[in-house]
Design a protein around this motif. Sequence first.
Motif, PDB file in Angstrom:
ATOM      1  N   PRO A  36       3.333 -10.696   0.131  1.00 46.25           N
ATOM      2  CA  PRO A  36       2.065 -10.946   0.828  1.00 46.25           C
ATOM      3  C   PRO A  36       2.211 -10.653   2.323  1.00 46.25           C
ATOM      4  O   PRO A  36       3.222 -10.984   2.933  1.00 46.25           O
ATOM      5  CB  PRO A  36       1.807 -12.431   0.579  1.00 46.25           C
ATOM      6  CG  PRO A  36       3.131 -13.015   0.225  1.00 46.25           C
ATOM      7  CD  PRO A  36       3.971 -11.911  -0.346  1.00 46.25           C
ATOM      8  N   GLU A  38      -0.360 -10.311   6.066  1.00 43.90           N
ATOM      9  CA  GLU A  38      -1.669 -10.433   6.690  1.00 43.90           C
ATOM     10  C   GLU A  38      -1.971  -9.102   7.375  1.00 43.90           C
ATOM     11  O   GLU A  38      -1.152  -8.588   8.130  1.00 43.90           O
ATOM     12  CB  GLU A  38      -1.695 -11.565   7.712  1.00 43.90           C
ATOM     13  CG  GLU A  38      -3.085 -11.792   8.267  1.00 43.90           C
ATOM     14  CD  GLU A  38      -3.166 -12.991   9.181  1.00 43.90           C
ATOM     15  OE1 GLU A  38      -3.267 -12.779  10.405  1.00 43.90           O
ATOM     16  OE2 GLU A  38      -3.125 -14.117   8.662  1.00 43.90           O
ATOM     17  N   LYS A  45      -9.279 -10.052   9.286  1.00 49.56           N
ATOM     18  CA  LYS A  45      -7.951 -10.364   8.785  1.00 49.56           C
ATOM     19  C   LYS A  45      -8.044 -10.822   7.337  1.00 49.56           C
ATOM     20  O   LYS A  45      -8.959 -11.559   6.970  1.00 49.56           O
ATOM     21  CB  LYS A  45      -7.279 -11.433   9.643  1.00 49.56           C
ATOM     22  CG  LYS A  45      -6.946 -10.921  11.019  1.00 49.56           C
ATOM     23  CD  LYS A  45      -6.160 -11.915  11.813  1.00 49.56           C
ATOM     24  CE  LYS A  45      -5.854 -11.288  13.170  1.00 49.56           C
ATOM     25  NZ  LYS A  45      -4.952 -12.081  13.938  1.00 49.56           N
ATOM     26  N   SER A  46      -7.088 -10.369   6.542  1.00 53.48           N
ATOM     27  CA  SER A  46      -7.036 -10.786   5.146  1.00 53.48           C
ATOM     28  C   SER A  46      -5.597 -10.678   4.654  1.00 53.48           C
ATOM     29  O   SER A  46      -4.758 -10.066   5.300  1.00 53.48           O
ATOM     30  CB  SER A  46      -7.960  -9.924   4.281  1.00 53.48           C
ATOM     31  OG  SER A  46      -7.511  -8.586   4.274  1.00 53.48           O
ATOM     32  N   THR A  47      -5.340 -11.288   3.515  1.00 51.38           N
ATOM     33  CA  THR A  47      -4.023 -11.191   2.904  1.00 51.38           C
ATOM     34  C   THR A  47      -4.044 -10.077   1.880  1.00 51.38           C
ATOM     35  O   THR A  47      -4.942 -10.021   1.039  1.00 51.38           O
ATOM     36  CB  THR A  47      -3.617 -12.510   2.232  1.00 51.38           C
ATOM     37  OG1 THR A  47      -3.573 -13.529   3.237  1.00 51.38           O
ATOM     38  CG2 THR A  47      -2.256 -12.400   1.564  1.00 51.38           C
ATOM     39  N   LYS A  48      -3.088  -9.195   1.989  1.00 48.72           N
ATOM     40  CA  LYS A  48      -2.895  -8.103   1.026  1.00 48.72           C
ATOM     41  C   LYS A  48      -1.499  -8.261   0.442  1.00 48.72           C
ATOM     42  O   LYS A  48      -0.704  -9.100   0.881  1.00 48.72           O
ATOM     43  CB  LYS A  48      -3.012  -6.734   1.704  1.00 48.72           C
ATOM     44  CG  LYS A  48      -4.360  -6.461   2.317  1.00 48.72           C
ATOM     45  CD  LYS A  48      -5.405  -6.195   1.281  1.00 48.72           C
ATOM     46  CE  LYS A  48      -6.726  -5.811   1.929  1.00 48.72           C
ATOM     47  NZ  LYS A  48      -7.749  -5.511   0.973  1.00 48.72           N
ATOM     48  N   ASP A  65      -0.667  -1.223   0.408  1.00 52.73           N
ATOM     49  CA  ASP A  65      -1.245  -2.566   0.511  1.00 52.73           C
ATOM     50  C   ASP A  65      -2.396  -2.657  -0.474  1.00 52.73           C
ATOM     51  O   ASP A  65      -3.281  -1.789  -0.472  1.00 52.73           O
ATOM     52  CB  ASP A  65      -1.760  -2.838   1.925  1.00 52.73           C
ATOM     53  CG  ASP A  65      -0.645  -3.037   2.933  1.00 52.73           C
ATOM     54  OD1 ASP A  65       0.536  -3.028   2.540  1.00 52.73           O
ATOM     55  OD2 ASP A  65      -0.963  -3.189   4.133  1.00 52.73           O
ATOM     56  N   LYS A  68      -5.843  -8.703  -4.061  1.00 50.23           N
ATOM     57  CA  LYS A  68      -5.477  -9.558  -5.193  1.00 50.23           C
ATOM     58  C   LYS A  68      -5.994  -8.954  -6.500  1.00 50.23           C
ATOM     59  O   LYS A  68      -5.301  -8.961  -7.511  1.00 50.23           O
ATOM     60  CB  LYS A  68      -6.038 -10.965  -4.993  1.00 50.23           C
ATOM     61  CG  LYS A  68      -5.695 -11.911  -6.109  1.00 50.23           C
ATOM     62  CD  LYS A  68      -6.277 -13.294  -5.873  1.00 50.23           C
ATOM     63  CE  LYS A  68      -5.965 -14.192  -7.061  1.00 50.23           C
ATOM     64  NZ  LYS A  68      -6.614 -15.488  -6.941  1.00 50.23           N
TER      65      LYS A  68
END
Length: 135
Positions: A36, A38, A45-48, A65, A68
Motif C-alpha cells: 500500500p 499513498e 490523495k488516496s491509497t493505491k 499502482d 482496491k
Amino acid sequence: MSWDESEKAAQQMGDYVSLKNDGDTMVLAFLGEPKPVEVDFKGEKSTKFRFAVMPEGGTKSKSLDVSKTTLEGIKKNKAQTGTHWFRMTRHGAAGDTKTVYSFEPVHALTAEDLKRFAEPVPAPAAGASASGVPF
C-alpha cells in the motif's frame, strides 16, 4: 527477487506503467507482492497498491499502482502472478472515473525470464523521482 526487494526496487524506480485509452493493452509480469502507498493524483490523495512489474520485451522494471477494485481482480489469479505473463486491458475512456482494468494470464514465464528478473535493479539516476502518475 524477494517480495521486500521488489518493493524497495519499485520505490526507487520512478517509472510507471500506464494505459491511456479504452481498450489499450500491455503484457507484463508481476515481480512481487503489492504494497500500500499513498498517492497524490491531481490534488487528491488516496491509497493505491503498488506492484513492481516487467513489461514484456522490457529491460527495466516499472511500478504499477492499482486501486482496491483492481487489486481484487488481480487476486483472482494470485497463484499465477509469479509464474505467468499477464495481459492488462483498460476498460474506460481517458478521464473516466469508473475505468477498470482486467488481467488475464497469457503464457508461463520461461527460465530465462525468471533469471533476468532475479538480476539486481540499478539505483535511479541522481535527481530521479519515485513519484509518478498511476493510471
